[in-house]
Enzyme design. Structure first.
Site, PDB file in Angstrom:
ATOM      1  N   PHE A   1       0.851  -1.190   0.000  1.00  0.00           N
ATOM      2  CA  PHE A   1       0.000   0.000   0.000  1.00  0.00           C
ATOM      3  C   PHE A   1       0.892   1.247   0.000  1.00  0.00           C
ATOM      4  O   PHE A   1       1.883   1.297   0.713  1.00  0.00           O
ATOM      5  CB  PHE A   1      -0.865  -0.044   1.256  1.00  0.00           C
TER       6      PHE A   1
ATOM      7  N   ASP B   1       2.170  -5.810   8.182  1.00  0.00           N
ATOM      8  CA  ASP B   1       0.966  -5.000   8.114  1.00  0.00           C
ATOM      9  C   ASP B   1      -0.204  -5.957   7.894  1.00  0.00           C
ATOM     10  O   ASP B   1      -0.265  -6.660   6.880  1.00  0.00           O
ATOM     11  CB  ASP B   1       1.049  -3.983   6.963  1.00  0.00           C
TER      12      ASP B   1
ATOM     13  N   TYR C   1     -10.963  -0.941  10.743  1.00  0.00           N
ATOM     14  CA  TYR C   1     -12.202  -0.535  10.052  1.00  0.00           C
ATOM     15  C   TYR C   1     -12.484  -1.373   8.816  1.00  0.00           C
ATOM     16  O   TYR C   1     -13.494  -1.180   8.164  1.00  0.00           O
ATOM     17  CB  TYR C   1     -12.163   0.956   9.675  1.00  0.00           C
ATOM     18  N   LYS C   2     -11.586  -2.307   8.468  1.00  0.00           N
ATOM     19  CA  LYS C   2     -11.816  -3.156   7.299  1.00  0.00           C
ATOM     20  C   LYS C   2     -12.584  -4.402   7.737  1.00  0.00           C
ATOM     21  O   LYS C   2     -13.739  -4.304   8.105  1.00  0.00           O
ATOM     22  CB  LYS C   2     -10.472  -3.464   6.633  1.00  0.00           C
TER      23      LYS C   2
ATOM     24  N   ARG D   1     -11.943  -4.427  -7.373  1.00  0.00           N
ATOM     25  CA  ARG D   1     -11.647  -5.228  -6.185  1.00  0.00           C
ATOM     26  C   ARG D   1     -12.950  -5.629  -5.495  1.00  0.00           C
ATOM     27  O   ARG D   1     -13.748  -4.777  -5.115  1.00  0.00           O
ATOM     28  CB  ARG D   1     -10.808  -4.352  -5.253  1.00  0.00           C
TER      29      ARG D   1
HETATM   30  C1  LIG Z   1      -5.923   0.283   4.481  1.00  0.00           C
HETATM   31  C2  LIG Z   1      -4.438   0.260   4.623  1.00  0.00           C
HETATM   32  C3  LIG Z   1      -3.758   1.314   5.254  1.00  0.00           C
HETATM   33  C4  LIG Z   1      -4.497   2.524   5.731  1.00  0.00           C
HETATM   34  O1  LIG Z   1      -3.755   3.288   6.608  1.00  0.00           O
HETATM   35  P1  LIG Z   1      -4.454   4.434   7.464  1.00  0.00           P
HETATM   36  O2  LIG Z   1      -3.337   5.063   8.176  1.00  0.00           O
HETATM   37  O3  LIG Z   1      -5.451   3.770   8.332  1.00  0.00           O
HETATM   38  O4  LIG Z   1      -5.151   5.348   6.512  1.00  0.00           O
HETATM   39  C5  LIG Z   1      -2.384   1.212   5.389  1.00  0.00           C
HETATM   40  N1  LIG Z   1      -1.708   0.141   4.941  1.00  0.00           N
HETATM   41  C6  LIG Z   1      -2.336  -0.893   4.322  1.00  0.00           C
HETATM   42  C7  LIG Z   1      -1.549  -2.056   3.845  1.00  0.00           C
HETATM   43  C8  LIG Z   1      -3.718  -0.851   4.143  1.00  0.00           C
HETATM   44  O5  LIG Z   1      -4.337  -1.846   3.526  1.00  0.00           O
END
Ligand SMILES: *Cc1c(COP(=O)(O)O)cnc(C)c1O
Length: 415
Positions: free
Chosen positions: A123, A200, A225-226, A374
């Site tokens: 990400f 992560d 939140y996912k 997705r």
């Molecule tokens: C969703 C996601 C994030 C989001 O980070 P926030 O700081 O909560 O906005 C970060 N890393 C990965 C791999 C994600 O899937």
């Protein structure tokens, strides 16, 4: 799953069927396949948030801190079994990106080494943060080139690991392709190089069984939140293995991380447990949402969740192969269920317009540039019939050219 009737039968026999009632469905016909981005609202989440506002804040006011003060660690302990951690190893607060910075920085400082390793399928926020940590500490960020569908492997690591690498940061489930990394083999290889492994778990927690202790992972972070259904922007979690906790110091010494916060000492003395990785006043209202989501997930249990997730993603891929054949779609997710998380990406040249047309028809996936649609399958509330219908609608859209005229991703603030 060869017919809609068969899908309905699978739903009737689904051992997780009752969990659908834990969630709110204000639009009965909305086929929501984006729980990997923002999970649905659990009824218990609404109740917990209402209590937090009315009773805890409205009536209790500052007196509620007697209960609130340990909340991040208590929720961390409830989350721990879902990610294979032990009590006292997990806490909640801040955002995923911030927790990544804190732990990567702490790990690098403790390692005494100079190189941070990441990969180009991760990400963007993770790639920015890992690079920033390396720069901040006067070191080097080394990025692995990995297969965009299959994700990072031990073979990729072999090309970048050496005695200078202090921290390796990767996603256990890739945000775009949904590839599930071999956490055991990768962690083992990283530790053998004398580096710390930082996972992560944003797309893994609540989606696949995670064994942080089992694979001797050093550090981890992730979203609530996912798949954990904590609500928009609910606090992230972080994990630091017990024996490492007093060896690491994070970059932001705040009073919540102090050993005796209410002594109000002039000098910073970090707590000797996971609290030292927290900083300031936690967002109590959002924590109540996260707590409710995690509680529901814990009741379902990751084994049943994983079994249904595999069945849903298998069914989706099989239906896509059969119904969308010859229409230019490509499965951009590992076909081997053992190597994927709980979402599937379909790549298509006209992916953006197709995504918008699906949303217009009440099927909600999301789009990840340049061409991935997705589809997230959240076993607590996604049904087999939802899988069937989504593919059916997608086929009809393509056949009737309904996806033309939606413009480009750059015309939209959110894709
Ligand atoms: C969703 C996601 C994030 C989001 O980070 P926030 O700081 O909560 O906005 C970060 N890393 C990965 C791999 C994600 O899937």
């Amino acid at each position: 799953m060869l017919s809609r009737e068969e899908a309905l039968t699978l739903d009737r026999d689904d051992p997780l069927r009752a969990f659908r009632d834990e969630f709110e469905f204000p639009e009965a016909n909305l086929n929501y396949l984006d729980g990997n981005s923002l999970g649905r609202l659990p009824k218990r989440g609404r109740a917990a948030l209402e209590r937090a506002v009315g009773d805890e804040w409205g009536r209790g006011l500052v007196r509620s801190w007697h209960d609130w003060i340990g909340l991040p660690q208590r929720i961390g302990d409830s989350l721990a079994p879902l990610i294979g951690a032990s009590p006292g190893e997990v806490t909640l607060g801040d955002q995923t990106s911030i927790n990544l910075f804190k732990l990567a920085w702490a790990g690098m400082r403790a390692s005494g080494r100079t190189v941070v390793v990441g990969d180009d399928s991760n990400f963007p926020s993770d790639r920015y943060v890992l690079r920033a940590v390396a720069n901040e500490l006067g070191g080097e960020y080394r990025e692995m080139q990995v297969d965009p569908i299959e994700g990072p492997t031990v073979a990729d690591l072999e090309r970048v690991l050496d005695d200078d690498v202090g921290v390796v940061g990767m996603s256990m489930v890739a945000f775009k392709s949904g590839a599930l990394a071999d956490a055991m083999a990768i962690t083992e290889r990283v530790r053998r190089a004398g580096a710390l492994m930082l996972w992560d778990l944003s797309h893994a927690a609540g989606a696949v069984p995670v064994e942080l202790n089992g694979c001797k992972a050093d550090l981890a972070i992730g979203c609530t939140y996912k798949y954990l259904n904590g609500g928009p922007g609910s606090p992230a979690f972080l994990y630091v293995r017990k024996d490492l906790q007093t060896k690491l110091q994070q970059p932001i010494p705040g009073w919540f991380g102090h050993d005796a916060m209410f002594a109000f000492e002039g000098g910073y003395r970090p707590a000797d447990d996971v609290r030292r990785f927290t900083v300031g006043t936690p967002p109590i209202l959002s924590l109540r949402g996260a707590e409710a989501g995690i509680e529901v997930m814990a009741e379902a249990g990751m084994d049943r969740v994983r079994a249904k997730s595999i069945a849903l993603t298998d069914a989706f891929i099989a239906r896509a192969d059969a119904r969308l054949d010859g229409m230019g779609f490509r499965v951009a997710t590992p076909r081997d269920a053992a190597h994927r998380g709980s979402h599937v990406s379909l790549a298509h040249r006209e992916g953006f317009g197709l995504t918008q047309a699906l949303i217009a028809r009440g099927v909600v996936p999301d789009f990840r540039a340049p061409d991935s649609i997705r589809f997230g399958f959240t076993p607590l509330y996604t049904r087999f019939v939802d899988v069937w219908d989504a593919i059916e609608v997608l086929g009809e859209i393509y056949e009737k050219r309904e996806h033309e005229g939606f413009g480009a991703p750059s015309d939209h603030a959110v894709t």
